[in-house]
Motif scaffolding. Sequence first.
Motif, PDB file in Angstrom:
ATOM      1  N   TRP A 230      -1.531   6.854   7.746  1.00 37.85           N
ATOM      2  CA  TRP A 230      -2.163   5.666   7.165  1.00 37.85           C
ATOM      3  C   TRP A 230      -1.252   4.457   7.296  1.00 37.85           C
ATOM      4  O   TRP A 230      -1.698   3.370   7.653  1.00 37.85           O
ATOM      5  CB  TRP A 230      -2.492   5.894   5.708  1.00 37.85           C
ATOM      6  CG  TRP A 230      -3.594   6.886   5.458  1.00 37.85           C
ATOM      7  CD1 TRP A 230      -4.578   7.264   6.322  1.00 37.85           C
ATOM      8  CD2 TRP A 230      -3.809   7.623   4.264  1.00 37.85           C
ATOM      9  NE1 TRP A 230      -5.396   8.199   5.739  1.00 37.85           N
ATOM     10  CE2 TRP A 230      -4.940   8.438   4.465  1.00 37.85           C
ATOM     11  CE3 TRP A 230      -3.158   7.693   3.044  1.00 37.85           C
ATOM     12  CZ2 TRP A 230      -5.435   9.288   3.485  1.00 37.85           C
ATOM     13  CZ3 TRP A 230      -3.662   8.544   2.069  1.00 37.85           C
ATOM     14  CH2 TRP A 230      -4.774   9.326   2.300  1.00 37.85           C
ATOM     15  N   ALA A 231       0.039   4.641   6.982  1.00 35.13           N
ATOM     16  CA  ALA A 231       0.985   3.525   7.048  1.00 35.13           C
ATOM     17  C   ALA A 231       1.151   3.042   8.485  1.00 35.13           C
ATOM     18  O   ALA A 231       1.240   1.841   8.739  1.00 35.13           O
ATOM     19  CB  ALA A 231       2.333   3.937   6.470  1.00 35.13           C
ATOM     20  N   ARG A 232       1.146   3.960   9.415  1.00 36.23           N
ATOM     21  CA  ARG A 232       1.301   3.582  10.827  1.00 36.23           C
ATOM     22  C   ARG A 232       0.119   2.734  11.280  1.00 36.23           C
ATOM     23  O   ARG A 232       0.286   1.747  11.996  1.00 36.23           O
ATOM     24  CB  ARG A 232       1.444   4.828  11.691  1.00 36.23           C
ATOM     25  CG  ARG A 232       1.653   4.524  13.135  1.00 36.23           C
ATOM     26  CD  ARG A 232       1.764   5.815  13.931  1.00 36.23           C
ATOM     27  NE  ARG A 232       1.656   5.536  15.326  1.00 36.23           N
ATOM     28  CZ  ARG A 232       2.645   5.660  16.181  1.00 36.23           C
ATOM     29  NH1 ARG A 232       3.817   6.076  15.778  1.00 36.23           N
ATOM     30  NH2 ARG A 232       2.465   5.387  17.444  1.00 36.23           N
ATOM     31  N   ARG A 233      -1.069   3.137  10.862  1.00 37.36           N
ATOM     32  CA  ARG A 233      -2.264   2.376  11.232  1.00 37.36           C
ATOM     33  C   ARG A 233      -2.222   0.959  10.691  1.00 37.36           C
ATOM     34  O   ARG A 233      -2.738   0.039  11.298  1.00 37.36           O
ATOM     35  CB  ARG A 233      -3.514   3.083  10.737  1.00 37.36           C
ATOM     36  CG  ARG A 233      -3.858   4.272  11.558  1.00 37.36           C
ATOM     37  CD  ARG A 233      -5.218   4.800  11.228  1.00 37.36           C
ATOM     38  NE  ARG A 233      -5.418   6.030  11.956  1.00 37.36           N
ATOM     39  CZ  ARG A 233      -5.951   7.121  11.462  1.00 37.36           C
ATOM     40  NH1 ARG A 233      -6.382   7.130  10.225  1.00 37.36           N
ATOM     41  NH2 ARG A 233      -6.090   8.193  12.200  1.00 37.36           N
ATOM     42  N   SER A 234      -1.601   0.799   9.531  1.00 33.64           N
ATOM     43  CA  SER A 234      -1.541  -0.540   8.946  1.00 33.64           C
ATOM     44  C   SER A 234      -0.228  -1.245   9.266  1.00 33.64           C
ATOM     45  O   SER A 234       0.030  -2.320   8.763  1.00 33.64           O
ATOM     46  CB  SER A 234      -1.755  -0.466   7.433  1.00 33.64           C
ATOM     47  OG  SER A 234      -0.737   0.293   6.837  1.00 33.64           O
ATOM     48  N   GLY A 235       0.617  -0.629  10.098  1.00 30.89           N
ATOM     49  CA  GLY A 235       1.866  -1.252  10.530  1.00 30.89           C
ATOM     50  C   GLY A 235       2.969  -1.228   9.496  1.00 30.89           C
ATOM     51  O   GLY A 235       3.914  -2.001   9.576  1.00 30.89           O
ATOM     52  N   LEU A 236       2.900  -0.298   8.531  1.00 30.20           N
ATOM     53  CA  LEU A 236       3.870  -0.291   7.443  1.00 30.20           C
ATOM     54  C   LEU A 236       4.881   0.849   7.530  1.00 30.20           C
ATOM     55  O   LEU A 236       5.808   0.890   6.744  1.00 30.20           O
ATOM     56  CB  LEU A 236       3.147  -0.179   6.102  1.00 30.20           C
ATOM     57  CG  LEU A 236       2.099  -1.241   5.826  1.00 30.20           C
ATOM     58  CD1 LEU A 236       1.385  -0.926   4.526  1.00 30.20           C
ATOM     59  CD2 LEU A 236       2.745  -2.604   5.774  1.00 30.20           C
TER      60      LEU A 236
ATOM     61  N   PRO B 263       0.810  -1.222   0.000  1.00 31.03           N
ATOM     62  CA  PRO B 263       0.000   0.000   0.000  1.00 31.03           C
ATOM     63  C   PRO B 263       0.841   1.268   0.000  1.00 31.03           C
ATOM     64  O   PRO B 263       0.564   2.189  -0.743  1.00 31.03           O
ATOM     65  CB  PRO B 263      -0.839  -0.114   1.273  1.00 31.03           C
ATOM     66  CG  PRO B 263      -0.919  -1.574   1.541  1.00 31.03           C
ATOM     67  CD  PRO B 263       0.386  -2.140   1.058  1.00 31.03           C
TER      68      PRO B 263
END
Length: 159
Positions: A135-141, A4
């Motif tokens: 957004w990336a933090r929320r998805s662990g990326l 993503p």
Amino acid sequence: MIRPFASSRRAYVRVVRASAWYDLVVTAGFATPWTYALVHGALSSLGDASGLGALPERDVIQTLYANLMGSVVVVWALLRIVRPLPAHGLLDGVARTLFAAWQAYALAHGAPRWLWLFLVVEVAFGIVQLVPWCWARRSGLAAEAAGPAVGQPLGVETP
């Protein structure tokens, strides 16, 4: 698993580079006492002519701080132009949040109203550079998307 953020990495790096070009153009004139004198005069004249407020008279301390800010921002902009990384966008977004806070403080305390133009750009680039990290933090990326690990030589990809 990093698709993503990675799929939009190229577009994000273009934003990092665009914000660096903006910074370079806007702050290069602040980097030396001689160029700052010209920028100060131009901003004061434009602000006075437009009714948005002139700058106070230049003094040696104001010039020193303008030169310090200009020098650091020019070097930071050159890094982001030459070697833009997603992590640079994160750090630049944080810096823009700080700059915007201090610009808002100055505006609340009587700074010339033309400063609003710069505040709007700071906020816009800050949002564009920080939102993907949220957004990336929320998805662990976020950690995987940052680029080279701390201490890893540039140009060496992580496995």
